[in-house]
Motif scaffolding. Structure first.
Motif, PDB file in Angstrom:
ATOM      1  N   TYR A  65       0.834  -1.200   0.000  1.00 44.99           N
ATOM      2  CA  TYR A  65       0.000   0.000   0.000  1.00 44.99           C
ATOM      3  C   TYR A  65       0.871   1.254   0.000  1.00 44.99           C
ATOM      4  CZ  TYR A  65      -3.161  -3.692   1.421  1.00 44.99           C
ATOM      5  OH  TYR A  65      -3.860  -4.873   1.484  1.00 44.99           O
ATOM      6  N   VAL A  66       0.568   2.145  -0.913  1.00 48.83           N
ATOM      7  CA  VAL A  66       1.427   3.306  -1.143  1.00 48.83           C
ATOM      8  C   VAL A  66       1.574   4.167   0.108  1.00 48.83           C
ATOM      9  CG1 VAL A  66       1.668   5.464  -2.425  1.00 48.83           C
ATOM     10  CG2 VAL A  66       1.031   3.368  -3.628  1.00 48.83           C
ATOM     11  N   GLN A  67       0.455   4.529   0.742  1.00 44.26           N
ATOM     12  CA  GLN A  67       0.550   5.433   1.879  1.00 44.26           C
ATOM     13  C   GLN A  67       1.272   4.789   3.055  1.00 44.26           C
ATOM     14  OE1 GLN A  67      -0.227   8.735   1.491  1.00 44.26           O
ATOM     15  NE2 GLN A  67       1.054   8.748   3.326  1.00 44.26           N
ATOM     16  N   GLU A  68       1.061   3.491   3.250  1.00 46.05           N
ATOM     17  CA  GLU A  68       1.781   2.791   4.320  1.00 46.05           C
ATOM     18  C   GLU A  68       3.283   2.792   4.037  1.00 46.05           C
ATOM     19  OE1 GLU A  68       1.877  -1.550   6.623  1.00 46.05           O
ATOM     20  OE2 GLU A  68       0.535  -1.248   4.914  1.00 46.05           O
ATOM     21  N   VAL A  70       4.925   5.053   2.282  1.00 42.48           N
ATOM     22  CA  VAL A  70       5.421   6.418   2.502  1.00 42.48           C
ATOM     23  C   VAL A  70       5.688   6.647   3.984  1.00 42.48           C
ATOM     24  CG1 VAL A  70       4.807   8.862   2.432  1.00 42.48           C
ATOM     25  CG2 VAL A  70       4.354   7.410   0.454  1.00 42.48           C
ATOM     26  N   THR A  71       4.734   6.280   4.811  1.00 37.70           N
ATOM     27  CA  THR A  71       4.879   6.483   6.259  1.00 37.70           C
ATOM     28  C   THR A  71       6.088   5.740   6.803  1.00 37.70           C
ATOM     29  OG1 THR A  71       2.490   6.772   6.522  1.00 37.70           O
ATOM     30  CG2 THR A  71       3.738   6.206   8.492  1.00 37.70           C
ATOM     31  N   LYS A  92      -0.927   7.042  -8.318  1.00 38.92           N
ATOM     32  CA  LYS A  92      -0.003   6.823  -7.209  1.00 38.92           C
ATOM     33  C   LYS A  92       1.459   6.859  -7.664  1.00 38.92           C
ATOM     34  CE  LYS A  92      -3.322   6.055  -4.208  1.00 38.92           C
ATOM     35  NZ  LYS A  92      -3.668   7.028  -3.153  1.00 38.92           N
ATOM     36  N   ILE A  95       3.493   9.728  -6.081  1.00 43.12           N
ATOM     37  CA  ILE A  95       3.903   9.536  -4.682  1.00 43.12           C
ATOM     38  C   ILE A  95       5.116   8.626  -4.604  1.00 43.12           C
ATOM     39  CG2 ILE A  95       3.173   8.687  -2.428  1.00 43.12           C
ATOM     40  CD1 ILE A  95       0.298   9.392  -3.218  1.00 43.12           C
ATOM     41  N   GLN A  99       8.302  10.743  -3.369  1.00 40.84           N
ATOM     42  CA  GLN A  99       8.338  10.780  -1.907  1.00 40.84           C
ATOM     43  C   GLN A  99       9.167   9.666  -1.273  1.00 40.84           C
ATOM     44  OE1 GLN A  99       4.633  11.523   0.158  1.00 40.84           O
ATOM     45  NE2 GLN A  99       3.769  12.604  -1.595  1.00 40.84           N
TER      46      GLN A  99
END
Length: 247
Positions: A65-68, A70-71, A92, A95, A99
């Motif tokens: 998962y992209v946001q996970e 990134v975090t 996505k 990102i 990032q």
């Protein structure tokens, strides 16, 4: 920096990882003539688990998962080699490209459009080159992402390969092919999904004078994948344990 796991959890993680790594190494030694990379799939697991293995020298981790991703990339050491192995949506790409400075590989490219977008966005920040794999839907399952291997659609694979090999593609390195074998094939003595990927790899190697890698095999079928010649296996639950449901 992320917190460390408990001593008991650290021992559990290391024991699990070393057990899988031993099977990977022994199977590779017996059946193939190359080293097989073990990617620890850490999706939905805390950063402390990753640090538990990182402190033992593990560097290749996979996230879906992209946001996970990134975090985790922001709070964990910058020499981790992140593999993005989830479904890649076109929106996505920005990102991932901009990032995550230490993004080692994107294994789920399934269109020429995504190749071009990921390259151009990474080029804008002059970031490190990203290794990419083309995802192949070897089981021809409609719910799965990936290029089709049917003869009438092979041209889509060729177009993407030719872009990745062109001078225009300055920030992506075409590393290989990836597949997720079907559940049915993983219980058979002869996994045809893996055979199909290897056959395609051999075809592209000959057509374009390449030496491609293959990423295939997960917790339930990685040994068979190595026997078929896989260069990289993605193992999650056998290392980290069962995952909580995604919110």
């Amino acid at each position: 920096m992320s917190a460390l796991p408990s001593i008991a959890r650290q021992k559990e993680l290391l024991s699990n990882y070393e057990s899988i790594a031993k099977v990977v190494s022994e199977t590779a030694k017996k059946y193939v003539q190359h080293k097989v990379n073990l990617v620890a799939v850490s999706k939905l697991k805390p950063s402390s688990d990753i640090m538990g293995l990182y402190n033992e020298g593990v560097r290749h981790f996979g996230e879906n998962y992209v946001q996970e991703l990134v975090t985790k990339s922001q709070e964990l050491p910058k020499d981790i080699k992140w593999h993005f192995i989830g479904t890649l949506q076109t929106d996505k790409c920005k990102i991932l490209a901009k990032q995550i400075s230490n993004l080692y590989a994107v294994e789920t490219i399934d269109s020429l459009k995504k190749c071009k977008k990921l390259n151009s966005l990474r080029k804008e920040i002059d970031g490190d080159v990203i290794n990419v794999y083309l995802q192949i839907n070897t089981s021809d399952e409609p719910q799965k992402s990936g290029y089709s291997i049917v003869e009438s659609e092979r041209s889509l694979i060729y177009e993407s390969v030719e872009f990745l090999l062109s001078e225009e593609c300055s920030h992506l390195n075409f590393q290989g092919l990836m597949t997720i074998g079907s559940i049915g094939e993983s219980f058979k003595d002869e996994n045809e999904d893996f055979t199909r990927l290897v056959n395609l790899k051999n075809e592209l190697n000959e057509k374009y004078s390449l030496d491609l890698q293959t990423s295939m095999g997960m917790s339930n079928d990685f040994e068979d994948a190595i026997k078929k010649g896989s260069s990289s296996v993605r193992v999650g639950s056998s290392i980290f344990g069962s995952r909580p449901p995604k919110n």
